[in-house]
Design a protein around this motif. Structure first.
Motif, mmCIF file in Angstrom:
data_model
loop_
_atom_site.group_PDB
_atom_site.id
_atom_site.type_symbol
_atom_site.label_atom_id
_atom_site.label_comp_id
_atom_site.label_asym_id
_atom_site.label_seq_id
_atom_site.Cartn_x
_atom_site.Cartn_y
_atom_site.Cartn_z
ATOM 1 N N GLY A 76 -14.057 51.430 78.198
ATOM 2 C CA GLY A 76 -14.340 52.561 79.071
ATOM 3 C C GLY A 76 -13.585 52.437 80.384
ATOM 4 N N MET A 77 -13.623 51.224 80.975
ATOM 5 C CA MET A 77 -12.910 51.014 82.237
ATOM 6 C C MET A 77 -11.412 51.240 82.037
ATOM 7 S SD MET A 77 -15.183 50.499 84.371
ATOM 8 C CE MET A 77 -14.250 50.053 85.834
ATOM 9 N N ALA A 78 -10.886 50.717 80.927
ATOM 10 C CA ALA A 78 -9.447 50.855 80.677
ATOM 11 C C ALA A 78 -9.073 52.322 80.504
ATOM 12 C CB ALA A 78 -9.054 50.066 79.434
ATOM 13 N N LEU A 79 -9.990 53.073 79.917
ATOM 14 C CA LEU A 79 -9.709 54.496 79.711
ATOM 15 C C LEU A 79 -9.675 55.231 81.054
ATOM 16 C CD1 LEU A 79 -9.141 56.058 77.226
ATOM 17 C CD2 LEU A 79 -11.502 56.790 77.169
ATOM 18 N N ILE A 80 -10.620 54.869 81.944
ATOM 19 C CA ILE A 80 -10.607 55.475 83.283
ATOM 20 C C ILE A 80 -9.292 55.141 83.983
ATOM 21 C CG2 ILE A 80 -11.690 55.395 85.554
ATOM 22 C CD1 ILE A 80 -14.357 54.976 84.120
ATOM 23 N N VAL A 253 -11.067 61.915 72.212
ATOM 24 C CA VAL A 253 -12.087 62.677 72.946
ATOM 25 C C VAL A 253 -11.615 62.938 74.368
ATOM 26 C CG1 VAL A 253 -14.422 62.570 73.879
ATOM 27 C CG2 VAL A 253 -13.990 61.875 71.523
ATOM 28 N N THR A 254 -11.065 61.892 75.015
ATOM 29 C CA THR A 254 -10.614 62.058 76.402
ATOM 30 C C THR A 254 -9.513 63.106 76.495
ATOM 31 O OG1 THR A 254 -11.002 59.705 76.626
ATOM 32 C CG2 THR A 254 -9.867 60.787 78.426
ATOM 33 N N SER B 30 -5.886 56.002 92.789
ATOM 34 C CA SER B 30 -5.083 54.875 93.275
ATOM 35 C C SER B 30 -5.876 53.589 93.255
ATOM 36 C CB SER B 30 -4.595 55.097 94.699
ATOM 37 O OG SER B 30 -4.537 56.412 95.035
ATOM 38 N N ILE B 31 -7.191 53.700 93.579
ATOM 39 C CA ILE B 31 -8.013 52.484 93.534
ATOM 40 C C ILE B 31 -8.078 51.971 92.103
ATOM 41 C CG2 ILE B 31 -10.351 51.597 93.834
ATOM 42 C CD1 ILE B 31 -10.635 53.671 96.119
ATOM 43 N N SER B 32 -8.307 52.910 91.158
ATOM 44 C CA SER B 32 -8.435 52.489 89.770
ATOM 45 C C SER B 32 -7.123 51.937 89.227
ATOM 46 C CB SER B 32 -8.900 53.674 88.928
ATOM 47 O OG SER B 32 -8.924 53.310 87.585
#
Lengths: 278, 278
Positions: A76-80, A253-254, B30-32
């Motif tokens: 999930g984090m990687a997708l964000i 989905v994203t 940018s943070i991500s």
């Protein structure tokens, strides 16, 4: 039937002479296809066994399963991060491409040499694949999502520059003439005559690219430039096939969600501007 | 005048609000994406110096002083480039043939049944949303390292992209010829062959040529994941810092892409001219 055949023989001939070039082209294409398949190893017997293994892999991919909560969180984090890379790359490319697009547009830049140079450099940027840009930026700022955002930015400057210059060239001349007639300079003409007219078009192009960039951002991780691609490549290479299908499902989905949002925004944008001031 | 001022003011607020949202989104992104201006400014000089370094040989001389040394691997690279072109050709043709069969099943006006149309549409969507390289990674597992995995990845992606475009072309045809053929009692596939296919063939060919251009670029990076073509040598040269090799291979790819682009655009214009004559 025979009488009809006698009267219109040309409609009953199977191969008219006018079809000969078509048949020659089709035969040549087919021959090249067979030659290519032979050269690329399609007839080495790998094809059938590979197909069998492919079916087996597809079976092992079901049902999609992240394996554990920790994995799902990481994905999930990687997708964000992937979406962030796409957003950042697209927006910064749009900002940087606007001046270049103006330089490459015929109705803004009178000097032929400037226009020519702007166009050639945009063409060169566009011909280099996004993955190659990613590898180059990794050499500059190191592994990680920042390199990915820069890669998307670089490759999009090429596309946006071309699209923007085309949109600007298609703009109506009359507002510019009106501003010039009131004593406005060249710069004023661009700012108040051209930009308000083309702005909605440019924004809709940017939104459209945001979606396709999300897709590109999922693969630049394969070469180490951040995002979900790294996890995806790892899952495939270590044959964690259920995790692979889970990641692919998340990507689908994203992308679908972003597609929906961007097309809604695009309609709102063009509808509103077009209705009020267009 | 007051009403005008109020309207301008509300417009301004609106614009500011949107710009604020965009700026906030960029900041979060940018943070991500781990953007660090400090790292960027410290390392940005490496970008031009890397690009310039690409054009120097191992012995410190510019590449154009010794073309033979620059293109030392010409034979090998030309062979790989030829393999890349064949991959793009075979992949495009296989994908386009499959797509033109599916298009008739997926077009709203001629599809034999609603559920078939929905299944075909979803299938095409899946094929074009999953990036080519992901397919390539999966096919490398099934078929082993080599160009065949790359060809199939290109073909699947082409199938997805062209399936959609072709179906849209079919949806725009004149239905009268199809009805005419059907009224003689012909089966569905006969009606398609003689009623619909002649109307869409030149458009199909034009889209397929456009796709071929894209696929040449795509095939050039398939080697990044071991799926054949010149990408294998390119990524090796980049990873191992063989600077002059990188520029030599890139120059060859760019030239090939430019030649292919101009050839296909020539062909496409001929095709469009052909359509106009009919």
């Amino acid at each position: 039937m025979d009488a009809v055949r006698d009267r219109y023989p040309e409609h009953f001939r199977r191969l008219g002479p006018q079809r000969l070039p078509m048949i020659a082209v089709a035969t040549a294409m087919f021959a090249l296809l067979l030659f290519g398949m032979e050269r690329l190893g399609f007839f080495d017997g790998k094809l059938l066994s590979g197909m069998g293994r492919l079916v087996e892999i597809a079976g092992l991919m079901l049902p999609p399963d992240p394996g554990s909560w920790a994995h799902a969180r990481a994905y999930g984090m990687a997708l964000i991060e992937t979406v962030a890379i796409a957003l950042l790359g697209t927006l910064s490319a749009a900002i940087l491409a606007l001046p270049v697009g103006l330089l490459a547009a015929r109705n803004v830049t009178a000097q032929r040499i400037v226009r020519f140079l702007a166009r050639r450099s945009l063409d060169t940027i566009r011909s280099v694949d996004i993955l190659i840009w990613a590898l180059i930026w990794i050499n500059v700022v190191g592994l990680g999502p920042f390199a990915g955002a820069l890669a998307i930015m670089t490759s999009d400057i090429g596309s946006f520059g071309k699209l923007f210059s085309e949109a600007i060239e298609a703009a109506d001349r009359k507002p510019v003439e009106g501003i010039t007639s009131t004593g406005g300079g060249h710069f004023m003409g661009i700012r108040f005559g051209i930009l308000p007219e083309v702005f909605p078009v440019l924004v809709s192009q940017v939104l459209y690219y945001f979606e396709s960039n999300t897709r590109s951002a999922t693969i630049i991780g394969i070469v180490g430039a951040g995002g979900i691609g790294l996890h995806l490549a790892e899952a495939i290479r270590t044959l964690e096939l259920q995790q692979t299908s889970f990641i692919i499902l998340m990507i689908l989905v994203t992308v679908a969600a972003i597609d929906l949002v961007s097309s809604q925004l695009r309609f709102a944008m063009i509808g509103r501007r077009g209705g009020v001031s267009g | 005048m007051a009403a005008y001022d109020a309207s301008v003011r509300s417009r301004r607020w609106h614009t500011l609000l949107i710009m604020g949202c965009v700026a906030a989104a960029m900041l979060l992104a940018s943070i991500s994406a781990e953007v660090s201006p400090v790292k960027f400014l410290e390392n940005i000089h490496r970008f031009p110096s890397y690009i310039i370094r690409l054009f120097y040989l191992e012995n410190g001389q510019p590449v154009w002083t010794d073309i033979g040394e620059w293109f030392w691997g010409l034979d090998r690279w030309l062979r790989l480039l030829w393999e890349t072109l064949l991959m793009a050709y075979v992949g495009t043709l296989l994908g386009a043939v499959a797509a033109s069969c599916l298009a008739f099943l997926g077009a709203a006006n001629v599809a034999p049944a609603r559920w078939i149309r929905l299944v075909v549409r979803r299938f095409c969507e899946l094929c074009r949303t999953v990036p080519e390289l992901v397919f390539a990674l999966l096919f490398v597992i099934a078929f082993g390292l080599g160009p065949m995995a790359g060809v199939l990845a290109v073909a699947i992606h082409t199938l997805g992209a062209l399936g959609k475009l072709f179906a849209e072309v079919v949806e725009n045809i004149d239905m009268k010829p199809v009805e005419g053929v059907s009224s003689t009692g012909a089966a569905w596939h006969v009606a398609m062959r003689f009623g619909a296919l002649p109307q869409v063939l030149s458009n199909f060919a034009s889209y397929a040529l456009l796709r071929f251009e894209i696929n040449v670029r795509g095939a050039a990076v398939m080697g990044f994941v071991g799926a054949g073509g010149i990408g294998q040598d390119l990524i090796e040269a980049i990873r191992k810092f063989y600077y002059s090799d990188v520029s030599a291979i890139l120059v060859m790819i760019l030239l090939t892409v430019a030649i292919i682009d101009s050839l296909t655009s020539l062909l496409r214009h001929r095709l469009i001219g052909l359509e106009g004559k009919n």
